[in-house]
Design a protein around this motif. Sequence first.
Motif, PDB file in Angstrom:
ATOM      1  N   TYR A  25       0.829  -1.206   0.000  1.00 19.10           N
ATOM      2  CA  TYR A  25       0.000   0.000   0.000  1.00 19.10           C
ATOM      3  C   TYR A  25       0.864   1.257   0.000  1.00 19.10           C
ATOM      4  N   GLU A  26       1.942   1.232   0.771  1.00 19.58           N
ATOM      5  CA  GLU A  26       2.834   2.392   0.791  1.00 19.58           C
ATOM      6  C   GLU A  26       3.546   2.553  -0.547  1.00 19.58           C
ATOM      7  N   SER A  27       3.875   1.450  -1.197  1.00 18.13           N
ATOM      8  CA  SER A  27       4.517   1.517  -2.506  1.00 18.13           C
ATOM      9  C   SER A  27       3.595   2.158  -3.537  1.00 18.13           C
ATOM     10  N   GLU A  28       2.319   1.800  -3.503  1.00 13.39           N
ATOM     11  CA  GLU A  28       1.359   2.408  -4.418  1.00 13.39           C
ATOM     12  C   GLU A  28       1.249   3.908  -4.180  1.00 13.39           C
ATOM     13  N   ARG A  29       1.259   4.300  -2.914  1.00  7.02           N
ATOM     14  CA  ARG A  29       1.134   5.720  -2.582  1.00  7.02           C
ATOM     15  C   ARG A  29       2.378   6.511  -2.980  1.00  7.02           C
ATOM     16  N   SER A  30       3.543   5.916  -2.755  1.00 14.09           N
ATOM     17  CA  SER A  30       4.792   6.651  -2.935  1.00 14.09           C
ATOM     18  C   SER A  30       5.445   6.436  -4.291  1.00 14.09           C
ATOM     19  N   GLY A  31       5.084   5.353  -4.975  1.00 12.96           N
ATOM     20  CA  GLY A  31       5.703   5.031  -6.249  1.00 12.96           C
ATOM     21  C   GLY A  31       7.134   4.552  -6.122  1.00 12.96           C
ATOM     22  N   ARG A  32       7.474   3.933  -4.988  1.00 12.26           N
ATOM     23  CA  ARG A  32       8.850   3.482  -4.789  1.00 12.26           C
ATOM     24  C   ARG A  32       8.875   2.084  -4.177  1.00 12.26           C
ATOM     25  N   ILE A  33      10.080   1.495  -4.146  1.00 16.45           N
ATOM     26  CA  ILE A  33      10.283   0.228  -3.443  1.00 16.45           C
ATOM     27  C   ILE A  33      10.325   0.519  -1.943  1.00 16.45           C
ATOM     28  N   VAL A  34       9.604  -0.282  -1.163  1.00 24.27           N
ATOM     29  CA  VAL A  34       9.458  -0.025   0.268  1.00 24.27           C
ATOM     30  C   VAL A  34      10.019  -1.202   1.060  1.00 24.27           C
ATOM     31  N   ASP A  35      10.826  -0.899   2.071  1.00 24.47           N
ATOM     32  CA  ASP A  35      11.337  -1.934   2.965  1.00 24.47           C
ATOM     33  C   ASP A  35      10.227  -2.433   3.874  1.00 24.47           C
TER      34      ASP A  35
END
Length: 353
Positions: free
Chosen positions: A323-333
């Motif tokens: 969900y955070e990746s969709e919001r931020s457009g980045r790879i998330v740890d």
Amino acid sequence: MTSQTQPVRIGLIGAGGIAGAHVAGYRLNPESVVFAAIADPVRENAEKRRGDDPGVRIYDDYRDMIAAGGLDAVDICLPHHLHAEAVIAAADAGLHVLCEKPLCLTQEEAAAIDAAVRRSGITVMCAHNQLFQPAVAAAREMIESGVLGRVYEVRTTDSFYNDFTPESMGWRAVAATAGGGELIDTGYHPLYLLQYLAGGTPVSVTAMLSRHRLDFMEGEDSAQVLVRYDNGVVGHVTTSWAYQPAVGTEKFSLVGEKGSLSSDGTTLVSRIRGEEPVSVTFEPVHEFAAEIAHFAESIRRGTRPIQTHEEGIDVLGVILAAYESERSGRIVDVGRVAVTDVREAVPDSLPVG
């Protein structure tokens, strides 16, 4: 955890749709399980699950069921947002727990569950029924045997045309109670299967979420998720309520240094380099009966079940990161998400169509 010889006395918490499959699992394991009680505020639903067995006690509130005693374990089949509180209440009463997916919705809830398990010494098993498909078990055995060598990539798929309407979808349409959209519901299945076959702990995630068709939902109806595990395996999940997968789409597949496996869920095809392909078709099993039997055996023998709250927390971590990746457009740890609640992380807007 200590072992026991008597059948496991289970109290069912929640009598909704999925509870029917669990009750069928109890009935198919009469030597190891006793369906002792059920708690649901809607008595009609509880009576439906009890059937014609007068020995099953009915309660309006699961707290009263727990306080009444006479149980070894509870089986939680509640809406998503109610899982954590019930898990912790059971653990604090010294009862083992089988919990439907998802285990919980927030990192804080996950930490509280982990603390409750540690202080009580009970076992929590996540109800990951697809792990009991014979093709999955056979694939895992082949991976562990080393015949494929080091695994490079795993793919899992769980998609279908969901005929939900705004009226029938109920609490699942609302992020506050569902915890998100399709990814945390049906999408949870291919994520735990992915981890089981990858054999590692998730470390980073990137995702694309969509709302293709069910535009009355607050969350996504489809998701594509990439996961990197600590052993180097890369996993790919495709999951949707919007559409049937294309013909030939695998349930799962994996590629290793010496060959590959693929399965539609019933047939497993192995292709080892330098050898002829081998295809094995398995007879279907009652996944929930196998799941219940494994849970009871784990309690009676004092052994660790196939996936505990620890794997449930791992899957939650992947979902939060997706969900955070969709919001931020980045790879998330995984585990390093700015928000700690899936409900906060669901994107405000998603691509439609």
